[in-house]
Design an enzyme around this catalytic site. Structure first.
Site, PDB file in Angstrom:
ATOM      1  N   LEU A  81      11.088   0.877   7.082  1.00  0.00           N
ATOM      2  CA  LEU A  81      10.491   1.383   5.854  1.00  0.00           C
ATOM      3  C   LEU A  81      11.267   2.609   5.386  1.00  0.00           C
ATOM      4  O   LEU A  81      11.650   3.453   6.212  1.00  0.00           O
ATOM      5  CB  LEU A  81       9.023   1.762   6.092  1.00  0.00           C
ATOM      6  CG  LEU A  81       8.318   2.115   4.787  1.00  0.00           C
ATOM      7  CD1 LEU A  81       8.007   0.865   3.986  1.00  0.00           C
ATOM      8  CD2 LEU A  81       7.050   2.904   5.029  1.00  0.00           C
TER       9      LEU A  81
ATOM     10  N   ARG B 291       8.110   4.141  -4.731  1.00  0.00           N
ATOM     11  CA  ARG B 291       8.206   3.111  -3.672  1.00  0.00           C
ATOM     12  C   ARG B 291       7.216   1.982  -3.942  1.00  0.00           C
ATOM     13  O   ARG B 291       7.505   0.816  -3.701  1.00  0.00           O
ATOM     14  CB  ARG B 291       7.971   3.724  -2.293  1.00  0.00           C
ATOM     15  CG  ARG B 291       8.164   2.683  -1.176  1.00  0.00           C
ATOM     16  CD  ARG B 291       8.128   3.291   0.206  1.00  0.00           C
ATOM     17  NE  ARG B 291       6.857   3.918   0.479  1.00  0.00           N
ATOM     18  CZ  ARG B 291       6.610   4.677   1.540  1.00  0.00           C
ATOM     19  NH1 ARG B 291       7.557   4.894   2.439  1.00  0.00           N
ATOM     20  NH2 ARG B 291       5.421   5.219   1.713  1.00  0.00           N
TER      21      ARG B 291
ATOM     22  N   GLU C 285      11.996   1.942  14.273  1.00  0.00           N
ATOM     23  CA  GLU C 285      11.141   3.051  13.816  1.00  0.00           C
ATOM     24  C   GLU C 285       9.887   3.084  14.667  1.00  0.00           C
ATOM     25  O   GLU C 285       9.694   2.245  15.547  1.00  0.00           O
ATOM     26  CB  GLU C 285      10.798   2.891  12.327  1.00  0.00           C
ATOM     27  CG  GLU C 285      10.153   1.559  11.995  1.00  0.00           C
ATOM     28  CD  GLU C 285      10.031   1.284  10.495  1.00  0.00           C
ATOM     29  OE1 GLU C 285       9.938   2.219   9.702  1.00  0.00           O
ATOM     30  OE2 GLU C 285      10.024   0.083  10.142  1.00  0.00           O
TER      31      GLU C 285
ATOM     32  N   TYR D  42       0.828  -1.202   0.000  1.00  0.00           N
ATOM     33  CA  TYR D  42       0.000   0.000   0.000  1.00  0.00           C
ATOM     34  C   TYR D  42       0.862   1.252   0.000  1.00  0.00           C
ATOM     35  O   TYR D  42       2.073   1.188   0.196  1.00  0.00           O
ATOM     36  CB  TYR D  42      -0.964   0.001   1.199  1.00  0.00           C
ATOM     37  CG  TYR D  42      -0.335   0.295   2.541  1.00  0.00           C
ATOM     38  CD1 TYR D  42       0.479  -0.637   3.165  1.00  0.00           C
ATOM     39  CD2 TYR D  42      -0.538   1.519   3.180  1.00  0.00           C
ATOM     40  CE1 TYR D  42       1.070  -0.359   4.394  1.00  0.00           C
ATOM     41  CE2 TYR D  42       0.040   1.804   4.416  1.00  0.00           C
ATOM     42  CZ  TYR D  42       0.842   0.861   5.016  1.00  0.00           C
ATOM     43  OH  TYR D  42       1.432   1.138   6.221  1.00  0.00           O
TER      44      TYR D  42
ATOM     45  N   ARG E 144      -8.176 -20.810  -1.962  1.00  0.00           N
ATOM     46  CA  ARG E 144      -7.061 -20.503  -1.071  1.00  0.00           C
ATOM     47  C   ARG E 144      -5.915 -21.465  -1.318  1.00  0.00           C
ATOM     48  O   ARG E 144      -6.113 -22.681  -1.294  1.00  0.00           O
ATOM     49  CB  ARG E 144      -7.514 -20.606   0.387  1.00  0.00           C
ATOM     50  CG  ARG E 144      -6.424 -20.247   1.394  1.00  0.00           C
ATOM     51  CD  ARG E 144      -6.977 -20.239   2.819  1.00  0.00           C
ATOM     52  NE  ARG E 144      -5.961 -19.869   3.793  1.00  0.00           N
ATOM     53  CZ  ARG E 144      -5.130 -20.736   4.387  1.00  0.00           C
ATOM     54  NH1 ARG E 144      -5.219 -22.022   4.117  1.00  0.00           N
ATOM     55  NH2 ARG E 144      -4.236 -20.327   5.274  1.00  0.00           N
TER      56      ARG E 144
END
Ligand code: PMP
Length: 287
Positions: A207, A52, A183, A33, A101
């Site tokens: 990140l 990114r 972080e 995302y 699945r």
């Protein structure tokens, strides 16, 4: 008021938007995302987020559901259709649904990625009172997986971290691994000592924040000293200032770590200046 959201090529009222129960984002957190801020109806650092996203997709061998130009168009359309002045655009790409699945990735020729985007309106988000008072954090163990550089939707532990912070009566948590800060739950972490801005170097452990990249660039342009290295909670507690960065909080002062006040216990001049420069420059470059 109902939003207009984007799902796989269609703009729909949020109540009508649907994704399969077999979507791998839902079953396996097999998705990535981005969150892009909007100020005055314009996108902040869209190119950084698009780049990114491309990297996250490629690290996971996931196809791109749209070109950067198409993504820009959808972002703008959502801003317009939802009349967003200040807020965020959330974008999620998952590996899609193979109709069942299975742990193995589906054949990319047969199963296309899902693209979902929606807006979050936050009027006046750049003037949040928290920027004047600063926020308080606690430290928690970093027990996440080893590819934190990929912006996946596996956000259960960061959510638990926010809940731990809430239970402790503070605003957020800084994660610690091998005695040093990695972080924040959803942001990059910094301290300031003797005028020097100190933040962990980029690696697979954190990140690669788009806001981090911009803030460090602006800091260097303003002749501020930057040192990319690890720091501990004890060093943070002895620092003159601390702060975090993210696309939705910009630069946010941190005034307390594990119950210890940082510096004077009020937001410091370096964080305040960086916030001002970041907001000014980002608004100028917004598209
Ligand atoms: N670290 C983590 C774990 C995050 O979730 C985020 C925000 N998504 C950041 C750092 C900050 O990244 P950015 O500046 O690109 O929002």
């Amino acid at each position: 008021m109902s939003r207009i959201v984007y799902v796989n090529g269609e703009y729909l009222p949020e109540e009508e938007a649907k994704i399969s129960i077999f979507d791998r984002g839902f079953l396996m957190a097999d998705g990535v995302y981005e969150v892009t801020s909007v100020l005055d109806g314009k996108l902040i650092d869209f190119d950084g987020h698009a780049q990114r996203l491309a990297r996250s997709l490629s690290e996971l061998d996931m196809g791109a559901p749209a070109t950067p130009e198409e993504l820009l168009e959808i972002h703008r359309e959502l801003v317009a259709r939802n009349d967003i002045g200040d807020g965020m655009i959330y974008l999620q790409v998952t590996r899609g649904s193979a109709g069942d699945r299975d742990f193995a990735f589906p054949d990319p020729e047969k199963v296309t990625p899902s693209l979902v985007m929606f807006t979050q309106s936050k009027p006046g988000m750049a003037d949040t009172p928290a920027a004047k008072t600063g926020i308080k954090v606690i430290s928690i163990d970093d027990i996440r997986w080893g590819r934190r550089d990929i912006k996946t939707v596996q956000l259960l532990y960061p959510s638990m971290g926010k809940m731990m912070a809430k239970a402790a009566g503070v605003d957020d948590a800084w994660m610690v691994e091998d005695g040093v800060v990695t972080e924040g739950t959803s942001n990059n972490a910094y301290i300031v000592k003797g005028g020097k801005i100190i933040t962990r170097a980029l690696s697979n452990e954190i990140l690669h924040g788009i806001t981090r990249a911009a803030v460090l660039r602006f800091a260097q342009e303003a002749q501020m000293e930057v040192e990319e290295r690890n720091f501990s909670i004890a060093e943070a507690q002895e620092a003159d200032e601390a702060f975090i960065t993210s696309a939705s909080t910009f630069v946010m002062p941190v005034v307390e770590v594990d119950g210890t006040s940082i510096g004077s216990g009020a937001p410091g001049p370096v964080a305040a200046r960086l916030r001002e420069i970041y907001l000014d420059e980002s608004r100028k470059a917004a598209i």
